[in-house]
Design a protein around this motif. Structure first.
Motif, short mmCIF file in Angstrom:
data_model
loop_
_atom_site.label_atom_id
_atom_site.label_comp_id
_atom_site.label_asym_id
_atom_site.label_seq_id
_atom_site.Cartn_x
_atom_site.Cartn_y
_atom_site.Cartn_z
N PHE A 195 0.84 -1.19 0.00
CA PHE A 195 0.00 0.00 0.00
C PHE A 195 0.87 1.24 0.00
CE2 PHE A 195 0.52 -1.54 4.33
CZ PHE A 195 1.07 -0.44 4.97
N GLN A 196 0.25 2.35 -0.39
CA GLN A 196 0.91 3.66 -0.30
C GLN A 196 0.61 4.25 1.06
OE1 GLN A 196 0.81 6.72 -3.54
NE2 GLN A 196 -0.49 7.75 -2.05
N GLY A 197 1.65 4.72 1.72
CA GLY A 197 1.49 5.43 2.98
C GLY A 197 1.99 6.86 2.82
N THR A 198 1.26 7.82 3.38
CA THR A 198 1.61 9.24 3.28
C THR A 198 1.72 9.82 4.67
OG1 THR A 198 0.38 9.36 1.19
CG2 THR A 198 0.91 11.45 2.27
N ASP A 199 2.84 10.53 4.92
CA ASP A 199 3.03 11.13 6.25
C ASP A 199 2.35 12.50 6.32
OD1 ASP A 199 4.76 13.00 5.03
OD2 ASP A 199 6.58 12.10 5.86
N ASP A 200 2.44 13.16 7.48
CA ASP A 200 1.76 14.44 7.68
C ASP A 200 2.30 15.56 6.79
OD1 ASP A 200 0.07 13.34 9.55
OD2 ASP A 200 1.31 13.93 11.27
N ALA A 201 3.55 15.41 6.31
CA ALA A 201 4.15 16.41 5.43
C ALA A 201 3.78 16.17 3.96
CB ALA A 201 5.67 16.42 5.59
N GLY A 202 3.08 15.07 3.67
CA GLY A 202 2.68 14.77 2.30
C GLY A 202 3.63 13.87 1.56
N LEU A 203 4.69 13.37 2.20
CA LEU A 203 5.64 12.46 1.58
C LEU A 203 5.05 11.05 1.56
CD1 LEU A 203 8.50 12.02 0.43
CD2 LEU A 203 9.23 11.55 2.77
N SER A 204 5.06 10.42 0.38
CA SER A 204 4.47 9.09 0.23
C SER A 204 5.52 8.06 -0.13
CB SER A 204 3.40 9.11 -0.86
OG SER A 204 2.33 9.94 -0.50
N HIS A 205 5.30 6.84 0.35
CA HIS A 205 6.11 5.67 0.00
C HIS A 205 5.17 4.51 -0.24
CE1 HIS A 205 9.76 7.68 1.29
NE2 HIS A 205 9.29 7.82 2.52
N MET A 206 5.65 3.52 -0.97
CA MET A 206 4.95 2.24 -1.10
C MET A 206 5.58 1.29 -0.09
SD MET A 206 2.57 2.51 -3.33
CE MET A 206 2.13 0.81 -3.56
#
Length: 87
Positions: free
Chosen positions: A59-70
């Motif tokens: 899944f894609q996860g996005t942190d509070d700053a808007g940075l996303s990783h799979m």
């Protein structure tokens, strides 16, 4: 897409499930919201050319700053482990 932190695979991560599907994750102290539809990783997927020997989630996860990783994660014993993380 490139692999990040290959030496950190196998790290324990904290995962919150909603209706048995990942909704949130904490990795290295950073919180991520699941921001796509998680895909189940299964050993017997008919379109795969090789076996993964695991059951888990991508899944894609996005942190509070808007940075996303799979994230690829799997359940091992009573813990969730990171298999791979991509940018």
């Amino acid at each position: 897409m490139s692999l990040l932190h290959p030496a950190r695979t196998g790290s324990v991560v904290t995962v919150w499930l909603v209706n048995d599907v990942p909704a949130r994750l904490v990795y290295e102290g950073q919180r991520y919201r699941v921001t796509d539809m998680p895909t189940r990783l299964e050993d017997e997927h008919p379109e795969m050319t090789h076996r993964l020997n695991l059951t888990g989630w991508r899944f894609q996860g996005t942190d509070d700053a808007g940075l996303s990783h799979m994230f690829d994660i799997r359940r091992a014993g009573g813990e969730w482990q990171l298999i791979r993380i991509y940018d």
